[in-house]
Design a protein around this motif. Structure first.
Motif, PDB file in Angstrom:
ATOM      1  N   PHE A 113       0.131  -1.457  -0.200  1.00  0.00           N
ATOM      2  CA  PHE A 113       0.224  -0.059  -0.355  1.00  0.00           C
ATOM      3  C   PHE A 113       0.851   1.495   0.219  1.00  0.00           C
ATOM      4  O   PHE A 113       0.731   2.240  -0.908  1.00  0.00           O
ATOM      5  CB  PHE A 113      -1.013  -0.420   0.845  1.00  0.00           C
ATOM      6  N   ALA A 116       3.002   2.846  -3.109  1.00  0.00           N
ATOM      7  CA  ALA A 116       1.561   3.405  -4.602  1.00  0.00           C
ATOM      8  C   ALA A 116       1.538   4.995  -3.783  1.00  0.00           C
ATOM      9  O   ALA A 116       1.465   5.396  -4.954  1.00  0.00           O
ATOM     10  CB  ALA A 116       0.296   2.556  -4.418  1.00  0.00           C
ATOM     11  N   TYR A 117       1.150   4.574  -3.097  1.00  0.00           N
ATOM     12  CA  TYR A 117       1.250   6.452  -2.654  1.00  0.00           C
ATOM     13  C   TYR A 117       2.011   7.149  -2.763  1.00  0.00           C
ATOM     14  O   TYR A 117       2.804   8.771  -1.780  1.00  0.00           O
ATOM     15  CB  TYR A 117       1.145   6.816  -0.521  1.00  0.00           C
ATOM     16  N   VAL A 122      -2.298   9.746  -6.076  1.00  0.00           N
ATOM     17  CA  VAL A 122      -2.519   8.538  -5.698  1.00  0.00           C
ATOM     18  C   VAL A 122      -3.886   8.527  -4.526  1.00  0.00           C
ATOM     19  O   VAL A 122      -2.956   8.745  -3.311  1.00  0.00           O
ATOM     20  CB  VAL A 122      -2.081   7.197  -5.443  1.00  0.00           C
ATOM     21  N   VAL A 125      -5.816   3.117  -2.165  1.00  0.00           N
ATOM     22  CA  VAL A 125      -4.805   1.422  -2.648  1.00  0.00           C
ATOM     23  C   VAL A 125      -5.861   0.432  -2.334  1.00  0.00           C
ATOM     24  O   VAL A 125      -5.908   0.660  -1.358  1.00  0.00           O
ATOM     25  CB  VAL A 125      -3.495   1.406  -2.728  1.00  0.00           C
ATOM     26  N   ARG A 161      -0.306  -3.726 -10.822  1.00  0.00           N
ATOM     27  CA  ARG A 161      -1.476  -2.699 -10.501  1.00  0.00           C
ATOM     28  C   ARG A 161      -1.316  -1.449 -11.263  1.00  0.00           C
ATOM     29  O   ARG A 161      -1.140  -1.226 -11.819  1.00  0.00           O
ATOM     30  CB  ARG A 161       0.102  -2.228  -8.718  1.00  0.00           C
ATOM     31  N   VAL A 167     -12.514   0.824  -5.190  1.00  0.00           N
ATOM     32  CA  VAL A 167     -11.126  -0.356  -4.570  1.00  0.00           C
ATOM     33  C   VAL A 167     -12.187  -1.277  -3.681  1.00  0.00           C
ATOM     34  O   VAL A 167     -13.795  -0.749  -3.690  1.00  0.00           O
ATOM     35  CB  VAL A 167     -10.173   0.181  -3.188  1.00  0.00           C
ATOM     36  N   LEU A 219      -6.168   2.827  -7.078  1.00  0.00           N
ATOM     37  CA  LEU A 219      -5.411   1.931  -7.512  1.00  0.00           C
ATOM     38  C   LEU A 219      -5.993   0.489  -6.760  1.00  0.00           C
ATOM     39  O   LEU A 219      -6.274   0.274  -5.942  1.00  0.00           O
ATOM     40  CB  LEU A 219      -4.236   1.735  -7.563  1.00  0.00           C
ATOM     41  N   ASP A 221      -3.489  -2.956  -5.976  1.00  0.00           N
ATOM     42  CA  ASP A 221      -2.364  -3.487  -6.125  1.00  0.00           C
ATOM     43  C   ASP A 221      -2.537  -5.131  -5.869  1.00  0.00           C
ATOM     44  O   ASP A 221      -2.560  -5.457  -4.637  1.00  0.00           O
ATOM     45  CB  ASP A 221      -0.968  -3.066  -5.399  1.00  0.00           C
TER      46      ASP A 221
END
Length: 358
Positions: A113, A116-117, A122, A125, A161, A167, A219, A221
């Motif tokens: 997580f 991704a930030y 973003v 996630v 991803r 989500v 996103l 992932d």
């Protein structure tokens, strides 16, 4: 992010409601405590169950554990959405992650997580949720395309991803500032203990977030993995039928709130591409004598029919006016700690503007 004195980290929210899941709750918390990227805190939000609240408070009363695990009462109306909003209001971290109370996270869950930030665009996630069947194996008739029925990642979602519309709430994370822009989860949809197998609250929130922040990226992932327990009752065809019908009702609420174009955008691809492929796969398996092929094809057709029926009835109710759902701002916790956070969440619920009806 591992420094628990720093606000730059994850607050993990686990909403709980029944003592019947006591061992599951402890396992969920333990999986968070064993993360390779330690969270700032874990927030256990108890949904209007005084005995469970008292028992969990005692369980984590040790000073060292209390710094890691805080136990809060749901400050809003009964249900998962209000519980999540209570957790958001109390969260001290820059990011808020959600884990189901009957799931365990793999050790690198938060690590994936967090990576991704690194992109400031973003805002949310999600991860991959795998079913842990009580019987030890998937029922032969149960199609992977419908794993969302038991709260898990389903066949048809893209691997890796990748950007998504929304989500899935039991395995998801958000920037704390996302809720400043969009407000919290809507009450009036989503789960309420075991009373109604509805959903859709995370879909509605994510679409609302994208409208509030047009440049936002959401996103999934698939390396951020959790294992979600599927009890025996949810392995039965009767639960499958009830859940897919309820999803149709929920989608009608979401479409009423955000518009059918956005509210059903992903569902159109799912029903026109993913499900027909699943039916053909099941029939092919049946022709080759593989176990469960015909059952899976039949379950997909049944699921589509019942979901469509639920959507039609939900849309009719929405036009006539019925149960309302609401959302509103969530106030951050102040220096006063948990009580300030809880009262802030309660004020947010009380002041929420009404949304669509069903």
């Amino acid at each position: 992010m591992s420094d628990r004195t720093s606000p730059h980290g994850f607050s993990v929210v686990i909403c709980v409601y029944t003592e019947e899941r006591w061992e599951d709750i402890l396992a969920a918390v333990d999986s968070v405590r064993k993360q390779s990227l330690p969270p700032l805190e874990t927030l256990l939000v108890v949904d209007h169950n005084e005995r469970l609240l008292s028992r969990l408070t005692e369980e984590y009363a040790d000073q060292r554990l209390h710094e890691e695990v805080r136990v809060l009462a749901n400050a809003g109306p009964r249900g998962l959405s209000a519980g999540r909003n209570t957790g958001i209001g109390a969260a001290r971290g820059e990011f808020v992650a959600f884990l189901d109370d009957d799931a365990v996270a793999e050790p690198d869950w938060l690590h994936h997580f967090a990576a991704a930030y690194d992109d400031p665009r973003v805002m949310a996630v999600g991860g991959r949720t795998l079913p842990a069947w009580a019987s030890g194996r998937r029922p032969a008739w149960f199609p992977e395309e419908f794993d969302w029925v038991v709260g898990c990642t389903y066949r048809g979602l893209p691997p890796g991803r990748v950007p998504v519309r929304n989500v899935l709430g039991g395995n998801a994370s958000f920037r704390r500032t996302a809720f400043d822009a969009s407000g919290g989860f809507a009450t009036g949809i989503g789960r309420d203990g075991d009373r109604r197998p509805l959903g859709g609250e995370e879909t509605e929130l994510c679409i609302r977030l994208a409208k509030a922040l047009p440049g936002a990226v959401l996103l999934i992932d698939d390396r951020a993995v959790i294992h979600h327990k599927v009890p025996p009752v949810r392995e039965r065809f009767g639960y499958f039928r009830t859940r897919v019908y309820a999803e149709g009702l929920s989608k009608a609420l979401v479409a009423r709130s955000v518009g059918a174009q956005k509210g059903l955008e992903s569902e159109r691809r799912y029903t026109t591409r993913v499900l027909p492929t699943g039916v053909l796969r099941g029939l092919r398996d049946a022709l080759h004598g593989r176990s469960g092929g015909a059952g899976r094809a039949g379950a997909i057709l049944t699921g589509v029919t019942l979901a469509a029926g639920g959507y039609a009835l939900g849309s009719l109710r929405a036009r006539r006016g019925g149960t309302t759902f609401a959302w509103g701002p969530i106030e951050r916790a102040g220096a006063g700690g948990d009580e300030d956070a809880a009262s802030g969440a309660a004020r947010a619920e009380a002041g929420a503007p009404e949304g669509a009806a069903s």
